[in-house]
Write an enzyme that holds these catalytic residues in place. Sequence first.
Site, PDB file in Angstrom:
ATOM      1  N   GLU A 216      -3.961  -7.515   4.579  1.00  0.00           N
ATOM      2  CA  GLU A 216      -4.281  -8.243   5.849  1.00  0.00           C
ATOM      3  C   GLU A 216      -5.492  -7.244   5.527  1.00  0.00           C
ATOM      4  OE1 GLU A 216      -3.157 -10.733   7.298  1.00  0.00           O
ATOM      5  OE2 GLU A 216      -1.277 -11.037   5.997  1.00  0.00           O
ATOM      6  N   CYS A 250      -9.108  -7.869  14.289  1.00  0.00           N
ATOM      7  CA  CYS A 250      -9.343  -8.269  13.170  1.00  0.00           C
ATOM      8  C   CYS A 250     -10.264  -9.562  13.117  1.00  0.00           C
ATOM      9  CB  CYS A 250      -8.739  -8.152  11.814  1.00  0.00           C
ATOM     10  SG  CYS A 250      -7.040  -9.252  12.744  1.00  0.00           S
TER      11      CYS A 250
HETATM   12  P1  NAD Z   1      -6.370   2.818   9.397  1.00  0.00           P
HETATM   13  O1  NAD Z   1      -8.027   3.370   8.911  1.00  0.00           O
HETATM   14  O2  NAD Z   1      -5.178   2.858  10.485  1.00  0.00           O
HETATM   15  O3  NAD Z   1      -6.124   2.079   8.164  1.00  0.00           O
HETATM   16  C1  NAD Z   1      -5.070   1.551   7.675  1.00  0.00           C
HETATM   17  C2  NAD Z   1      -3.725   2.029   7.122  1.00  0.00           C
HETATM   18  O4  NAD Z   1      -4.308   2.673   5.789  1.00  0.00           O
HETATM   19  C3  NAD Z   1      -3.254   3.030   8.041  1.00  0.00           C
HETATM   20  O5  NAD Z   1      -1.840   3.510   7.837  1.00  0.00           O
HETATM   21  C4  NAD Z   1      -3.649   4.387   7.122  1.00  0.00           C
HETATM   22  O6  NAD Z   1      -3.100   5.623   7.240  1.00  0.00           O
HETATM   23  C5  NAD Z   1      -3.736   4.058   5.447  1.00  0.00           C
HETATM   24  N1  NAD Z   1      -4.453   4.416   4.681  1.00  0.00           N
HETATM   25  C6  NAD Z   1      -5.619   5.039   5.168  1.00  0.00           C
HETATM   26  N2  NAD Z   1      -6.234   5.366   3.834  1.00  0.00           N
HETATM   27  C7  NAD Z   1      -5.141   5.456   3.252  1.00  0.00           C
HETATM   28  C8  NAD Z   1      -6.256   6.091   1.592  1.00  0.00           C
HETATM   29  N3  NAD Z   1      -7.005   6.473   0.935  1.00  0.00           N
HETATM   30  N4  NAD Z   1      -4.544   5.640   0.534  1.00  0.00           N
HETATM   31  C9  NAD Z   1      -3.011   5.511   1.496  1.00  0.00           C
HETATM   32  N5  NAD Z   1      -3.409   5.058   2.779  1.00  0.00           N
HETATM   33  C10 NAD Z   1      -4.353   5.238   3.948  1.00  0.00           C
HETATM   34  O7  NAD Z   1      -6.852   1.090   9.976  1.00  0.00           O
HETATM   35  P2  NAD Z   1      -8.154   0.357   9.453  1.00  0.00           P
HETATM   36  O8  NAD Z   1      -8.669   0.038   7.848  1.00  0.00           O
HETATM   37  O9  NAD Z   1      -9.264   1.436   9.640  1.00  0.00           O
HETATM   38  O10 NAD Z   1      -8.393  -0.361  10.235  1.00  0.00           O
HETATM   39  C11 NAD Z   1      -9.115  -1.867  10.770  1.00  0.00           C
HETATM   40  C12 NAD Z   1      -9.522  -2.966   9.501  1.00  0.00           C
HETATM   41  O11 NAD Z   1      -8.546  -3.624   9.246  1.00  0.00           O
HETATM   42  C13 NAD Z   1     -11.264  -3.864   9.746  1.00  0.00           C
HETATM   43  O12 NAD Z   1     -11.597  -4.748   8.529  1.00  0.00           O
HETATM   44  C14 NAD Z   1      -9.774  -4.931  10.291  1.00  0.00           C
HETATM   45  O13 NAD Z   1     -10.656  -5.903  10.079  1.00  0.00           O
HETATM   46  C15 NAD Z   1      -8.818  -4.865   9.812  1.00  0.00           C
HETATM   47  N6  NAD Z   1      -7.415  -5.750  10.560  1.00  0.00           N
HETATM   48  C16 NAD Z   1      -7.145  -6.895   9.773  1.00  0.00           C
HETATM   49  C17 NAD Z   1      -6.250  -6.830  10.013  1.00  0.00           C
HETATM   50  C18 NAD Z   1      -5.827  -8.509   9.613  1.00  0.00           C
HETATM   51  O14 NAD Z   1      -4.362  -8.813   9.924  1.00  0.00           O
HETATM   52  N7  NAD Z   1      -6.336  -9.155   8.592  1.00  0.00           N
HETATM   53  C19 NAD Z   1      -5.699  -6.926  11.580  1.00  0.00           C
HETATM   54  C20 NAD Z   1      -6.411  -5.749  11.639  1.00  0.00           C
HETATM   55  C21 NAD Z   1      -7.487  -5.199  11.528  1.00  0.00           C
END
Ligand code: NAD
Length: 440
Positions: A216, A250
């Site tokens: 997602e 998102c």
């Molecule tokens: P985040 O930084 O919280 O990362 C998401 C998860 O990935 C966390 O649990 C984190 O610990 C893990 N993570 C981070 N780096 C990692 C690595 N190198 N290896 C393994 N795991 C790792 O969240 P984010 O990515 O900053 O969230 C924002 C993004 O998420 C935006 O692009 C947004 O559009 C997208 N998003 C999508 C949805 C959807 O439903 N499609 C919903 C919310 C957010």
Amino acid sequence: MNDHTPEQPAETVARLRATFRSGRTKPVEWRTTQLRRLREMLTAHGAELAEALHADLGKSPTEAFRTEIDFTLREIDHTLEHLAEWLRPESAPVPAHLGADATARTQYDPLGVVLVIAPWNYPVQLLLTPMLGALASGNAVVVKPSELAPAASAAIARLLPQYLDTSAVAVVEGAVPETTALLAERFDHIFYTGNGVVGRIVMRAAAEHLTPVTLELGGKSPAFVDRGADLSVVADRLARGKFLNAGQTCVAPDYVLTDPETARALEPLFARAVEALFGTDPQSSKEYGRIVNERHFDRLSSLLGSGRAVTGGATDRATKYIAPTVLADVDPKSPVMQEEIFGPILPVVTVPGLDEAIEFINDRDKPLALYAFTDSDTTRERLAAETSSGGLGFGLPLAHLTVSDLPFGGVGESGMGSYHGRYSIETFSHRKSVLEKPLA
Ligand code: NAD
């Protein structure tokens, strides 16, 4: 395991797998009990979760309940109401060569042990909604909250074990090292919400075990505004959708795409819409959120130089405040148009008309959502037929994801797979084909 040695990821997964193998999670009664217990947890501790969301993101209690706690409760109720019907085996017609006494059907089998990795922007909803879908499908689940929403992560880690069957549900808190260690284990499905860079890391790790993934992700979701649309309604709905959670959604409208005259007419209406939502000083409004951390604050502040601010533009690093901002005359090549904004900045980009708008959208990555404000059936039909996006919303941003009977997910760069309602059952189950031919 003793109190001094935390359980290692391999031990957690092995323990949950043993529970799954015992058959404990399969009966529908076990599944509905978990969902009811989750309901009790949210009802008893809603205020505590809302406080955590305020600590992490400055979310108002109204917003915390509406977009996270009540949202999840609705999904629980919808699932409890329909689960038996969704799980019912479906019979299939049998070809003549197998004989008239043969029957065929599909049945939903749980997959096993599921990993749910959640992001920080809706840290309660985006962890619990996939988790409840996985439990309703009869799986054991490991959930990994985001370290960037530490208060919500701690609240979930404290509360879930008090309510759910801990032999089948585990919370693993942590950042990159902890997630990396989890990803080395074999799961039966990985459900990841977050950005595409980490999405690729997740998919690579999953490939080692041939584990299916749901990703997602996000991207730049456009909002097309047609000539002749009622612009005060448009400005109001765009402002509500964009500035919810300070733009950290998102499916938030990322940018507006419209013709130059409509763009000009919208300018004062955006200022008015923001004032109607948050007053003349949004910084003092209890309803307006904050940016999650300094890194994102700095990233967003650097985007404010694109175009011309018609409303907003103010920032305060000490409180991670960025005013609800609308930027006019934005060049498509400017920094704000290169990546998903994920903050309270709404650029307006102009194109001559619908043909160019469609081309503009199709020249870029497939978005998670496309929105359009138009009175024209032809325009709606053309946008539906000629563009591709995870979801499509006419007249109202964000709302499609609140319809539990619609699949929620992306396409291309905005992700793969979907969930919500019965689509969660599809995601977290294997649809097994069963043929029966009597022996005599
Ligand atoms: P985040 O930084 O919280 O990362 C998401 C998860 O990935 C966390 O649990 C984190 O610990 C893990 N993570 C981070 N780096 C990692 C690595 N190198 N290896 C393994 N795991 C790792 O969240 P984010 O990515 O900053 O969230 C924002 C993004 O998420 C935006 O692009 C947004 O559009 C997208 N998003 C999508 C949805 C959807 O439903 N499609 C919903 C919310 C957010």
